[in-house]
Every structure is written in C-alpha cells, then in structure tokens.
Design a protein around this motif. Structure first.
Motif, PDB file in Angstrom:
ATOM      1  N   ALA A  76       0.834  -1.204   0.000  1.00 42.45           N
ATOM      2  CA  ALA A  76       0.000   0.000   0.000  1.00 42.45           C
ATOM      3  C   ALA A  76       0.866   1.251   0.000  1.00 42.45           C
ATOM      4  CB  ALA A  76      -0.926  -0.007   1.212  1.00 42.45           C
ATOM      5  N   ALA A  77       1.946   1.247   0.777  1.00 49.80           N
ATOM      6  CA  ALA A  77       2.847   2.402   0.839  1.00 49.80           C
ATOM      7  C   ALA A  77       3.543   2.640  -0.494  1.00 49.80           C
ATOM      8  CB  ALA A  77       3.871   2.202   1.944  1.00 49.80           C
ATOM      9  N   MET A  78       3.942   1.573  -1.169  1.00 50.48           N
ATOM     10  CA  MET A  78       4.601   1.731  -2.463  1.00 50.48           C
ATOM     11  C   MET A  78       3.659   2.369  -3.483  1.00 50.48           C
ATOM     12  SD  MET A  78       5.479  -0.636  -5.527  1.00 50.48           S
ATOM     13  CE  MET A  78       4.239   0.335  -6.350  1.00 50.48           C
ATOM     14  N   LEU A  79       2.412   1.879  -3.545  1.00 48.77           N
ATOM     15  CA  LEU A  79       1.436   2.425  -4.484  1.00 48.77           C
ATOM     16  C   LEU A  79       1.133   3.885  -4.155  1.00 48.77           C
ATOM     17  CD1 LEU A  79      -1.075  -0.559  -4.853  1.00 48.77           C
ATOM     18  CD2 LEU A  79       0.593   0.239  -6.528  1.00 48.77           C
ATOM     19  N   ALA A  80       0.979   4.206  -2.888  1.00 49.78           N
ATOM     20  CA  ALA A  80       0.687   5.579  -2.492  1.00 49.78           C
ATOM     21  C   ALA A  80       1.844   6.509  -2.855  1.00 49.78           C
ATOM     22  CB  ALA A  80       0.411   5.644  -0.993  1.00 49.78           C
ATOM     23  N   GLY A  81       3.064   6.027  -2.743  1.00 53.28           N
ATOM     24  CA  GLY A  81       4.227   6.868  -2.990  1.00 53.28           C
ATOM     25  C   GLY A  81       4.380   7.322  -4.422  1.00 53.28           C
ATOM     26  N   ILE A  82       3.922   6.523  -5.384  1.00 56.38           N
ATOM     27  CA  ILE A  82       4.151   6.862  -6.799  1.00 56.38           C
ATOM     28  C   ILE A  82       3.002   7.636  -7.415  1.00 56.38           C
ATOM     29  CG2 ILE A  82       5.621   4.832  -7.096  1.00 56.38           C
ATOM     30  CD1 ILE A  82       3.310   3.531  -8.661  1.00 56.38           C
ATOM     31  N   ILE A  83       1.988   8.018  -6.636  1.00 52.78           N
ATOM     32  CA  ILE A  83       0.814   8.704  -7.183  1.00 52.78           C
ATOM     33  C   ILE A  83       1.165   9.945  -7.995  1.00 52.78           C
ATOM     34  CG2 ILE A  83      -1.213  10.078  -6.509  1.00 52.78           C
ATOM     35  CD1 ILE A  83      -1.817   7.980  -4.398  1.00 52.78           C
TER      36      ILE A  83
ATOM     37  N   THR B 200       6.379   7.329 -14.429  1.00 54.56           N
ATOM     38  CA  THR B 200       7.805   7.617 -14.315  1.00 54.56           C
ATOM     39  C   THR B 200       8.424   6.944 -13.095  1.00 54.56           C
ATOM     40  OG1 THR B 200       7.425   9.745 -15.364  1.00 54.56           O
ATOM     41  CG2 THR B 200       9.514   9.463 -14.206  1.00 54.56           C
ATOM     42  N   TRP B 201       7.661   6.864 -12.009  1.00 58.27           N
ATOM     43  CA  TRP B 201       8.189   6.326 -10.753  1.00 58.27           C
ATOM     44  C   TRP B 201       7.864   4.858 -10.543  1.00 58.27           C
ATOM     45  CZ3 TRP B 201       6.593  10.962  -7.070  1.00 58.27           C
ATOM     46  CH2 TRP B 201       7.341  12.082  -7.443  1.00 58.27           C
ATOM     47  N   ASP B 202       7.324   4.207 -11.531  1.00 52.04           N
ATOM     48  CA  ASP B 202       7.101   2.767 -11.463  1.00 52.04           C
ATOM     49  C   ASP B 202       8.412   2.092 -11.049  1.00 52.04           C
ATOM     50  OD1 ASP B 202       6.900  -0.002 -12.113  1.00 52.04           O
ATOM     51  OD2 ASP B 202       5.464   0.409 -13.694  1.00 52.04           O
TER      52      ASP B 202
ATOM     53  N   ILE C 106      10.776   1.029 -13.599  1.00 53.78           N
ATOM     54  CA  ILE C 106      11.419   2.067 -14.401  1.00 53.78           C
ATOM     55  C   ILE C 106      12.403   2.882 -13.577  1.00 53.78           C
ATOM     56  CG2 ILE C 106      11.005   4.140 -15.788  1.00 53.78           C
ATOM     57  CD1 ILE C 106       8.258   2.978 -16.484  1.00 53.78           C
ATOM     58  N   SER C 107      11.965   3.308 -12.407  1.00 53.56           N
ATOM     59  CA  SER C 107      12.810   4.132 -11.540  1.00 53.56           C
ATOM     60  C   SER C 107      12.828   3.548 -10.124  1.00 53.56           C
ATOM     61  CB  SER C 107      12.296   5.576 -11.500  1.00 53.56           C
ATOM     62  OG  SER C 107      12.268   6.130 -12.782  1.00 53.56           O
ATOM     63  N   PRO C 108      13.546   2.443  -9.915  1.00 57.59           N
ATOM     64  CA  PRO C 108      13.535   1.790  -8.595  1.00 57.59           C
ATOM     65  C   PRO C 108      14.044   2.691  -7.474  1.00 57.59           C
ATOM     66  CG  PRO C 108      15.264   0.878 -10.014  1.00 57.59           C
ATOM     67  CD  PRO C 108      14.402   1.733 -10.880  1.00 57.59           C
ATOM     68  N   LYS C 109      15.032   3.533  -7.756  1.00 55.76           N
ATOM     69  CA  LYS C 109      15.585   4.409  -6.725  1.00 55.76           C
ATOM     70  C   LYS C 109      14.548   5.422  -6.255  1.00 55.76           C
ATOM     71  CE  LYS C 109      19.516   7.462  -5.760  1.00 55.76           C
ATOM     72  NZ  LYS C 109      20.755   8.066  -6.326  1.00 55.76           N
TER      73      LYS C 109
ATOM     74  N   ALA D 152      11.239   5.199  -6.615  1.00 58.01           N
ATOM     75  CA  ALA D 152      10.122   4.491  -5.990  1.00 58.01           C
ATOM     76  C   ALA D 152      10.456   4.104  -4.549  1.00 58.01           C
ATOM     77  CB  ALA D 152       9.765   3.255  -6.806  1.00 58.01           C
ATOM     78  N   THR D 153      11.682   3.678  -4.318  1.00 56.16           N
ATOM     79  CA  THR D 153      12.098   3.304  -2.961  1.00 56.16           C
ATOM     80  C   THR D 153      12.137   4.518  -2.050  1.00 56.16           C
ATOM     81  OG1 THR D 153      13.420   1.467  -3.835  1.00 56.16           O
ATOM     82  CG2 THR D 153      13.928   2.213  -1.612  1.00 56.16           C
ATOM     83  N   SER D 154      12.616   5.643  -2.553  1.00 52.05           N
ATOM     84  CA  SER D 154      12.652   6.865  -1.765  1.00 52.05           C
ATOM     85  C   SER D 154      11.252   7.286  -1.355  1.00 52.05           C
ATOM     86  CB  SER D 154      13.327   7.980  -2.570  1.00 52.05           C
ATOM     87  OG  SER D 154      13.253   9.213  -1.882  1.00 52.05           O
ATOM     88  N   ARG D 155      10.319   7.211  -2.270  1.00 51.55           N
ATOM     89  CA  ARG D 155       8.936   7.569  -1.970  1.00 51.55           C
ATOM     90  C   ARG D 155       8.319   6.585  -0.972  1.00 51.55           C
ATOM     91  NH1 ARG D 155       6.772  12.381  -3.039  1.00 51.55           N
ATOM     92  NH2 ARG D 155       4.759  11.345  -3.205  1.00 51.55           N
ATOM     93  N   PHE D 156       8.634   5.320  -1.130  1.00 45.45           N
ATOM     94  CA  PHE D 156       8.132   4.297  -0.202  1.00 45.45           C
ATOM     95  C   PHE D 156       8.597   4.593   1.221  1.00 45.45           C
ATOM     96  CE2 PHE D 156       9.506   0.461   2.092  1.00 45.45           C
ATOM     97  CZ  PHE D 156       8.278  -0.154   2.323  1.00 45.45           C
ATOM     98  N   ASN D 157       9.868   4.877   1.391  1.00 52.12           N
ATOM     99  CA  ASN D 157      10.408   5.166   2.716  1.00 52.12           C
ATOM    100  C   ASN D 157       9.745   6.397   3.326  1.00 52.12           C
ATOM    101  OD1 ASN D 157      12.192   2.985   2.653  1.00 52.12           O
ATOM    102  ND2 ASN D 157      13.804   4.183   1.669  1.00 52.12           N
ATOM    103  N   ARG D 158       9.469   7.387   2.512  1.00 49.50           N
ATOM    104  CA  ARG D 158       8.804   8.596   2.998  1.00 49.50           C
ATOM    105  C   ARG D 158       7.410   8.280   3.532  1.00 49.50           C
ATOM    106  NH1 ARG D 158       5.037  11.785   0.521  1.00 49.50           N
ATOM    107  NH2 ARG D 158       4.859  13.955   1.270  1.00 49.50           N
TER     108      ARG D 158
END
Length: 805
Positions: free
Chosen positions: A291-298, A303-305, A308-311, A313-319
C-alpha cells in the motif's frame, strides 16, 4: 525654604504643561527631561536664582544643557516664547499630516474594494459551481487514436482499466498510506489547505512553476470531475468544488472515490486495478508495504514505477512509511518490518495486439518527444488523436509483409514504411507481425545496413559539384583504392567497363561509386545524407560509407530519399495530424516545416538516374507497376540485409529485410522461392505499390537539365573529359537516356548482345573473356563477365553466375 520647595515642586507641573503644549507642535520635551531640568535648578551652586529664572529654566532647560552661553538661553527662550509660535503659523506640519492621512484613506479604500470584489466573486462562483456527474468525466478520460479519416479508431491509451470496489473491504492502512503520501491534513481540512495553497503560490511566483498545493479532495475534484487544471482560474474553480464536495460528502466517501479513480500507472485506474497490475492480487489483500509503495508513486506513476525508476520508488516508499509511523497509522514495529515490495512484470493490454500496437506506440512516442504531452497526460487526458495512417494502405502493407514466400526461413525480419513525400505524412508501416510478441518496431527502431541505397547521396554531391552525370567512371571489378588494404568488387564481381553515372546508378556499380566517393570525399557524402534526413551516425572517414556500411532505420532512410523526391525540400516524417480535447477543441497540430536543403535541379538529376534502376536496372520488377517510379536497391556487406526504396511524386515506400540468428547477430540471407536476397525487397515493394497506387494518376517527375561538365569543372572527375564517347547497346524503355559509355580503344570492353530483363538469360561472348568482351580488353577486371541491360541477371563468363545489386 518651605516656600522655595513648594515653588520647586510646582515647576514640574509647569514643565509638564509646557511639555504638553510643545507636544502639539511636535517639538516637546518628555517628562524625564523636564524633571531633570527642575532638579538641576533646585541644586544650583548659586542657590539664589529667582523663581523667574527657575521658571525660565523649566521652559528651556534643554537649551541650557546643550549650551551654557547666555545667547543660547536667549535663543531658546525666543524660540519657545508664546504658545505654538515655533510652528511658523502651524501650516507646514499640518499639511504634511493631512496628505499622509489622505494616502492612507485611499490605500485602505482600495484594499477594502479589492476584498469586497474578491469576496463577491468567490461567493458568485461558489453559488454557481455545481458538482458534475462523475461518470461522464471518468469516461472522457479515455484517449482514442484514429486513422486519418478521424472516425475509424485504431485503439486507445489507458482504456479505463478500473474496477470500482467497496472500500470497507480494504484494510485501514491502504487509505491511510494515501493520506500520508498526499495530504496529511486530510481528516482536519475543509477540502482545501490554505497554508499549502499560499506556500505553493509563493513558490510559483518565485520560480515560475505551477505547484498546486492540492488536498486529496482537490485532486479528487480535478481528476474525477474537472480534468487537469493548470491555470489559476481553473485552480480556483477546483478549490471551490473541493469545498462543496467536503460539505456534501464524508471524508470516507471522498477517500474511497479518490482511491477508485486515481491513476496509478501501467494503465491501472483505481486501487483495485493497481493491486492487480503491480502485485497480481486484490486490493483487500495488499500489505502495508505494498500500500505504501502504491501511495508513494501517485504524483508520477508512469515515471516512478519501480520497474522504471527503482531508486525514486524506494525513496517515496520510505517517505510514506515514515509519515505513517509519525501520524500513528502504523506502529514502530510495523514500520521497522516494512520493506520495498517486489512487483510483477507489466503485462500489455490487448489493445496493442497485432500491428496496431506498433501504430499506438509510434503515436505516443511522437507526441511525448514533441514535449506537447507527457505519457501520463496521454493516458488520462481523454483526447482524440487523429493520425496520418491510411487504413487501406496500412492493411495492404501489413498483408504484404505478413504473406511470407515459400521457403523463407523462420526468423526473417521485414520492415517497411510508406509516406507522402510532399508533406511528410506517414501512410503505413510494417513494424512486425504482432506487437505483443515483438515490440521492437522494424520500421522505426530496428536498424540494418542500407547498402547501395546510400549511393544517391554521393550522386547528388556530384551534381552539386557541377559534374555532369555523363562523366565516365571505371566500373570494372575488382579495384583497389587509396588507403584501403582490401580490394572492392561489384556484386558477383561483375565488370561493367567504363560507365557514366546514370548506368552506374541503375546497375548499382560499386567500383564506379567508390571512384566517385574518392573524389567527392566521404565527409561530403555523409554531410549530404545527414542534411537529407538520416540521423544515425555515418562514418565520415571511410570511403565505404557510400556502400551503406552504417546502420540506419527504415524511417530515416525514407526521410532522406523523400527529401530528394520533393526536389530538395525536407518535410519531417510524422504520424500525428492533430490532437483534440474531449469537446473537440484543437490542442495540437503537427508543424512539419518546408526546409529547402538541396537545389531542385540537382535532385531532379538524381531522380532521373534512379528511374533507370526500375526501367532497366536492378529493380526492374517494379516496372510492372506501370507508373513513373524512381528507385534504388541495396545489399549490405556479406548479404546480411537487403532493401529497396522507390517512389512516385506522391508516394514513397521503403522495404528492408534482415536475418538475425537466435542471439540477434546478423547472418547471410539465403535465396528462397526463386528470389535472391537483393530481389525480394523489390518484389515486396512491387506488390504493395500496385495496390497503393490504384486509382491514382501517373505523374511525371520534374524535368532535369544536366548542365554539369563532363569530367567535372576541373576535368579530374572519373576519366575526365578526354575519353572517346561510345554508346552501349542495352535496350531500355526508360524515359531516361539509354546508358552510354566512353572508352579508349583497347582499354575498355565493348558490349556484347544481351536479352533484356530480370530473367536470368545469358549473354553471349567468348569463354574466359566475358560476355561482350571483344578480346582486346586489357583494363582492370577485363576478364570478368560483362552485362548490359540484364538488371543483375545471370551472366556467362570466367567468374560464373553473377547478380546485380
């Protein structure tokens, strides 16, 4: 003493009175100064000053402090004598104060008027703004791509892959993750966040950007009801609508509707579709991390899939995980256990199945590269895209490409493209059989060696240099050239003797063009090809570049030849005509330009020479189309690729084929079904153009005037201007002149008899001397088989069977 003390004690009152009077004139003492003056008087060393003097000191004590001279005291006394006399009639300061008061009144009035107007406008917009029906707007978000008729759909982007679900079935943390990511004050705000809007406005004014400071309710209003809003007026309407939504819908309803409609990439609309697209599960089964991963890339899902952009996406997930813990949605233990989840491979929608996937991908790439739209905008904007693809021509080209000849080996790749050279509009492409199984577009992305289809650019260089195309060049095989270790041979090692550039083009004679490129220079050939429209790298140092040793795409080769076909005017090839909004307002139209890069007559000379390819040369099968056509065959080194480009004034078409092995490495194209590697692209071109040109007029190319000088301006091109002219006897029904040659007696072969056509008929001549050789040839390659008028047919000679290129 008592009397004296009372007098002293009365002085401060007099001082205060004086101070009060002076304050009105803006020149008063403060009470502390007056007190100090009184104390100074009572403790004077003389002790005998009269009350009058003391009274005077009360009025002018500051003057005493500043100066002990009697004159200073007199000045002070004079200045302060009589109430208000120091104001010069009291007119100066009062006028100044009145002016300031007037400015303040006007300023205050303007501010109040502005506030009143703003409040009135807001009230009006609030009363007149209605919440629209969301279903209609949600349907409009589907972008449809059409053929050139504007009514026949090709397919669509993000075909609303949405499944509305009951949010009560979701774990609480799914919605909470979205709140943490997008709008931490969601449960407290009234639909808008004034601090966020102010902060965004300040940032916009400072940087010129377009930040919105939007709440979830505003995003919901924008995406579900309004469509994308970027203007301040649109943002105001969005804010008003958000306030109304907040008043009429509960927070749970707003959040649920938002989760059901938000775009999350991979063509997925809503949390349910996204859960399946990224994790192949239902949304009710999402973990905290998912859920956090999906919310982070909204904010930028495509672009943040993570794929495509794992770095990012991970930064957004941690946030999101951090905020969820801070706001009490998850425990510290849950936050510690959270880890970036693995996503499944993206699957392509069925709308891309077959050849339509190539068309849709081309359209998207062209619009994104133009910077007019982003990928997300195309997938969510609800646009109507009208392309230049002609449905009839597209179906015909696909049929020709898919209908493989008997014996063609598996794995053979074919690419093709047809366009109107007059405006650059692409009419059809052959990118492959099925986009879902082979996503590399053979018309626009795959590269191959174009071979001799590069020779016309050197021919154009000769015309530009003032060289007559009747200039003779050595066409025998093999030959050696300066700076090259290996010798160069013609296809099949056929020797053609001394030929002019018309014949050298028609029969694609390698050695003659190597001689030409040696004089023209490889740098000039590359420059001309780039100016015409080839964007791939061309080796400017290698004389072999005239033989097409550098890889290109079908599209860019078509672009370059289309520039010659239009007499030197370059129109950028494109597949999008225009983009309309959901209410049919034009948002985008293609501007192709009309850049002139070559002189018209120089191009007409090249076209004239290329007509010979079809009329009596290596592309003779295309003559059966029954139209005025210019063309050029091309075979890559070691027969790794073969191609043909040809055109009428209104339609250009390029066909290419190559044969990679299972590892993608090139391998030789074998003969099959009676076709050689060089002949089959001509066959494909012929089959397509017969249908494509049905019902159209046969239009002639512009007349060409060969006003160049034989041997070039300095007489050093080819054999120069001293060679005796002699005509070859090859038959031709071309509107171009019959090939002619010049030879010095005893140094160049004369012609033998030949049957015309691509029939494989043999020429007559002495064995070992080559067909048409009179037995006296002592020139280079004089013992090879001589052909004339065969267009690459089999010949008899010491070198055996030979094929033209």
């Amino acid at each position: 003493m008592a009397s004296q003390k009372r007098s002293a004690s009365s002085r401060p009152r007099n001082a205060r009175s004086a101070s009060s009077t002076r304050s009105a004139g803006s020149d008063a003492y403060d009470s502390n100064s007056s007190q100090r003056a009184s104390n100074s008087a009572s403790h004077s060393s003389s002790g005998a000053r009269s009350s009058q003097h003391g009274s005077h000191r009360a009025h002018g004590s500051h003057s005493q402090r500043n100066s002990r001279s009697s004159s200073s005291r007199r000045v002070a006394a004079t200045r302060h004598s009589g109430p208000g006399t120091h104001r010069a009639g009291g007119k100066g300061p009062k006028t100044h104060i009145k002016g300031r008061h007037l400015i303040l009144k006007w300023t205050l009035g303007l501010i109040l008027t502005f506030i009143a107007v703003a409040v009135g406008a807001f009230a009006y917009l609030y009363v007149t703004t209605e919440i629209p029906q969301p279903e209609k707007v949600a349907m409009a978000a589907k972008t449809t791509v059409y053929y050139s008729d504007g009514t026949t759909p090709i397919g669509s982007y993000a075909a609303q892959n949405r499944e509305i679900i009951d949010c009560s079935t979701l774990p609480k943390y799914v919605g909470q993750a979205i709140v943490a990511s997008e709008n931490r004050t969601f449960y407290q705000d009234k639909g808008i966040d004034l601090r966020g809007i102010t902060r965004a406005l300040i940032t916009n004014l400072r940087t010129g950007s377009r930040q919105g400071g939007s709440t979830i309710t505003q995003q919901y209003a924008e995406r579900y009801y309004l469509g994308e809003t970027t203007t301040y007026k649109g943002k105001l309407r969005e804010a008003i609508l958000a306030i109304k939504i907040a008043q009429t819908q509960s927070k749970d309803t707003v959040l649920c509707n938002y989760m059901n409609t938000i775009y999350l990439g991979r063509g997925a609309y809503g949390i349910q579709a996204a859960a399946k697209a990224y994790f192949n599960k239902d949304a009710k089964d999402l973990t905290v991390s998912e859920a956090a991963m999906l919310a982070g890339i909204i904010p930028a899902p495509s672009t943040w899939d993570p794929a495509i952009s794992p770095k990012q996406a991970t930064s957004r997930f941690n946030r999101v995980i951090r905020i969820m813990k801070e706001d009490g949605y998850i425990t510290s233990a849950q936050a510690a256990e959270a880890a970036m989840p693995q996503t499944v491979a993206q699957t392509t929608e069925n709308t891309y199945q077959g050849f339509k996937g190539y068309l849709l991908a081309m359209v998207e790439q062209e619009l994104v590269n133009s910077k007019a739209f982003t990928k997300d905008e195309l997938e969510t904007g609800g646009y109507k895209i009208v392309t230049t693809f002609d449905q009839t021509l597209q179906n015909e080209m696909q049929s020709v490409g898919d209908n493989r000849a008997s014996g063609m080996p598996d794995g053979m790749q074919i690419g093709a493209l047809a366009a109107d050279p007059r405006d650059g509009s692409i009419k059809s492409i052959y990118g492959g059989t099925d986009y879902l199984t082979h996503q590399l577009n053979n018309a626009t992305q795959a590269t191959y060696e174009p071979g001799s289809t590069m020779k016309p650019f050197a021919l154009l260089g000769a015309a530009q240099a003032g060289v007559s195309l009747d200039t003779m060049f050595n066409g025998n095989s093999p030959q050696t050239f300066k700076g090259l270790v290996s010798s160069v041979a013609n296809s099949g090692n056929v020797s053609y003797g001394y030929v002019n550039l018309y014949k050298a083009t028609a029969y694609s004679i390698n050695t003659a063009f190597m001689n030409l490129n040696e004089k023209l220079t490889p740098q000039k050939t590359a420059e001309i090809a780039h100016s015409a429209g080839i964007t791939s790298d061309i080796d400017e140092t290698s004389p072999y570049n005239v033989l097409g040793i550098n890889s290109v795409t079908v599209k860019e080769l078509t672009q370059a030849h289309a520039t010659i076909a239009t007499g030197g005017v370059k129109h950028t090839l494109h597949c999008v005509s225009k983009v309309l909004s959901s209410d049919n307002k034009e948002l985008y139209s293609t501007k192709t330009g009309d850049e002139r890069v070559f002189e018209e007559n120089d191009c007409a000379l090249v076209i004239k020479a290329m007509e010979g390819t079809v009329q009596y040369g290596t592309g003779k099968e295309a003559r059966s189309i029954g139209r005025t056509i210019a063309g050029k065959t091309g075979t890559a080194n070691d027969a790794y690729a073969a191609s043909f480009v040809g055109y009428t004034p209104q339609l250009i078409s390029t066909w290419a084929m190559w044969y990679p092995n299972e590892n993608g490495n090139p391998q030789e194209i074998p003969d099959f079904n009676g076709y050689t590697h060089s002949e089959y692209p001509v066959h494909l071109f012929t089959e397509f153009m017969k249908q494509a040109l049905k019902g159209t007029e046969d239009t002639a190319f512009p007349n060409a005037t060969d006003d160049g000088k034989v041997g070039g301006p300095d007489g050093t091109w080819g054999t120069g201007g001293t060679v005796t002219r002699r005509s070859y006897s090859g038959s031709s029904s071309s509107s171009s002149p019959s090939p002619s040659a010049s030879a010095t007696t005893g140094t160049a072969p004369s012609t033998g008899s030949t049957d015309e056509g691509n029939t494989g008929d043999t020429t007559s001549g002495g064995s070992g001397a080559g067909a048409g050789n009179d037995g006296t040839n002592t020139g280079t390659g004089g013992t090879g088989a001589e052909t004339d008028g065969t267009g690459g047919d089999s010949t008899t000679g010491s070198n055996g069977a030979a094929t033209g290129q």
